[in-house]
Design an enzyme around this catalytic site. Structure first.
Site, PDB file in Angstrom:
ATOM      1  N   HIS A   1       5.786   5.872  11.451  1.00 46.30           N
ATOM      2  CA  HIS A   1       5.212   5.751  10.103  1.00 46.30           C
ATOM      3  C   HIS A   1       4.304   6.971   9.910  1.00 46.30           C
ATOM      4  CE1 HIS A   1       3.941   4.229   6.379  1.00 46.30           C
ATOM      5  NE2 HIS A   1       3.564   3.011   6.702  1.00 46.30           N
TER       6      HIS A   1
ATOM      7  N   ARG B   1      11.560   3.607   2.998  1.00 44.59           N
ATOM      8  CA  ARG B   1      11.230   2.675   4.075  1.00 44.59           C
ATOM      9  C   ARG B   1      12.487   1.883   4.384  1.00 44.59           C
ATOM     10  NH1 ARG B   1       5.991  -1.140   4.499  1.00 44.59           N
ATOM     11  NH2 ARG B   1       5.207   0.918   5.140  1.00 44.59           N
TER      12      ARG B   1
ATOM     13  N   ARG C   1       0.802  -1.215   0.000  1.00 48.57           N
ATOM     14  CA  ARG C   1       0.000   0.000   0.000  1.00 48.57           C
ATOM     15  C   ARG C   1       0.839   1.272   0.000  1.00 48.57           C
ATOM     16  NH1 ARG C   1      -2.294  -4.060   1.601  1.00 48.57           N
ATOM     17  NH2 ARG C   1      -0.507  -4.306   2.979  1.00 48.57           N
ATOM     18  N   THR C   2       1.834   1.351   0.886  1.00 43.39           N
ATOM     19  CA  THR C   2       2.597   2.595   0.996  1.00 43.39           C
ATOM     20  C   THR C   2       3.349   2.887  -0.294  1.00 43.39           C
ATOM     21  OG1 THR C   2       2.840   2.270   3.389  1.00 43.39           O
ATOM     22  CG2 THR C   2       4.339   3.831   2.334  1.00 43.39           C
TER      23      THR C   2
ATOM     24  N   LYS D   1      25.775  -5.303  -2.304  1.00 43.80           N
ATOM     25  CA  LYS D   1      27.215  -5.317  -2.563  1.00 43.80           C
ATOM     26  C   LYS D   1      28.007  -4.644  -1.442  1.00 43.80           C
ATOM     27  CE  LYS D   1      26.288  -4.867  -7.531  1.00 43.80           C
ATOM     28  NZ  LYS D   1      26.491  -4.013  -8.740  1.00 43.80           N
TER      29      LYS D   1
END
Length: 304
Positions: free
Chosen positions: A127, A99, A49-50, A78
């Site tokens: 959030h 995120r 959703r985000t 890496k």
């Protein structure tokens, strides 16, 4: 606001301005306010959703999106540091939505770039964009944010949406009822926060129709398997609270059920058809709110 890292940085005026602008976008979703902008979405942790609502927000505003939805496809595999990733992406984008699984990662990102950073979730910490869409959903369904009884159920220990919403609602005189088993109880810092800000709250371990009957907003949460180091502890608590239609038999007419999603078993499928269910509309509201947030951090004047 130049960055959106924590809901605590938002004044009540900031919150209401963002929500008012989101109302504009709900009525007028397709505008070209970002037609000259490139937005990077860096998701070091899974999201549906985000990420998709942010990318849709950019597209509906006429902008372009770059980035990744899986850190395994980035140079972090890496050994590239977060600092270097942010500095490189800053060369390409006008703002970064990020995120990350580490608490404080978004704040750190603001210290290594002059491009706006929007925190799309950092570990179990904050959030803020979810909180703003939650606040929008509360205002849309209740008429205002003032003096609402909010029952929060489930994972209150690791639930970053819970932590952010407590702070986001604090200027609006809420009453909280926290429902959680001891293993997932609200962290002490948020109890102290409520006490310090004179926010009345109760803590209970039993999830009953009588508890639901007190709520204007019932905020359900998933027990997050990814936050547990002990799988046996997760198995003990994963299905401890389940909302079904009999649980709603005493609910107020104005009750709305919110959930940041995804759900697992904590809301029965039958509840989807109950008039109080609002979590799918809540997810849609995320599009309008994130359109507003992008314009906020880029200082774009939104007019009709």
């Amino acid at each position: 606001m130049r960055n959106l890292v924590s809901i605590s940085q938002c004044t009540p005026e900031d919150i209401l301005r963002i929500l008012d602008r989101a109302t504009f976008f709900e009525r007028n979703p397709n505008r070209n306010f970002l037609e000259k902008n490139v937005i990077a979405t860096l998701f070091f942790e899974p999201s549906t959703r985000t990420r998709l609502s942010f990318e849709t927000a950019v597209c509906r505003l006429g902008g372009k999106v770059i980035g990744f939805s899986d850190a395994a496809t980035s140079s972090s595999t890496k050994g590239e540091t977060l600092k270097d990733t942010i500095r490189i992406v800053s060369n390409y984008a006008d703002a970064i939505v990020m995120r990350h699984f580490l608490e404080g990662a978004a704040q750190y990102a603001t210290e290594v770039t002059d491009k706006p950073i929007i925190n799309a979730g950092d570990g179990s910490n904050q959030h803020p964009t979810q909180t703003l869409l939650d606040l929008y959903s509360i205002r849309q369904t209740q008429g205002s944010l003032e003096k609402k009884t909010i029952v929060m159920v489930g994972d209150l220990k690791y639930g970053r949406t819970i932590h952010s919403l407590i702070e986001g609602m604090s200027p609006f005189s809420p009453h909280f009822i926290f429902v959680a088993p001891p293993e997932l109880a609200l962290p002490e810092e948020y109890r102290s926060y409520c006490t310090h800000h004179n926010i009345p709250f109760e803590e209970v371990t039993e999830f009953t129709p009588e508890v639901v009957a007190q709520a204007d907003i019932l905020y359900m949460t998933r027990v997050q398997r990814e936050r547990f180091s002990d799988i046996e502890e997760y198995e003990r608590v994963k299905n401890i609270y389940i909302l079904d239609n009999p649980m709603l038999r005493k609910a107020k007419d104005n009750l709305r059920i919110l959930h940041p999603l995804p759900r697992v078993h904590e809301i029965a499928q039958e509840v989807d058809h109950h008039p109080s269910a609002y979590y799918f509309q809540q997810a849609l509201n995320g599009l309008f709110v994130r359109q507003s947030i992008l314009c906020e951090v880029l200082n774009i004047d939104v007019t009709a």
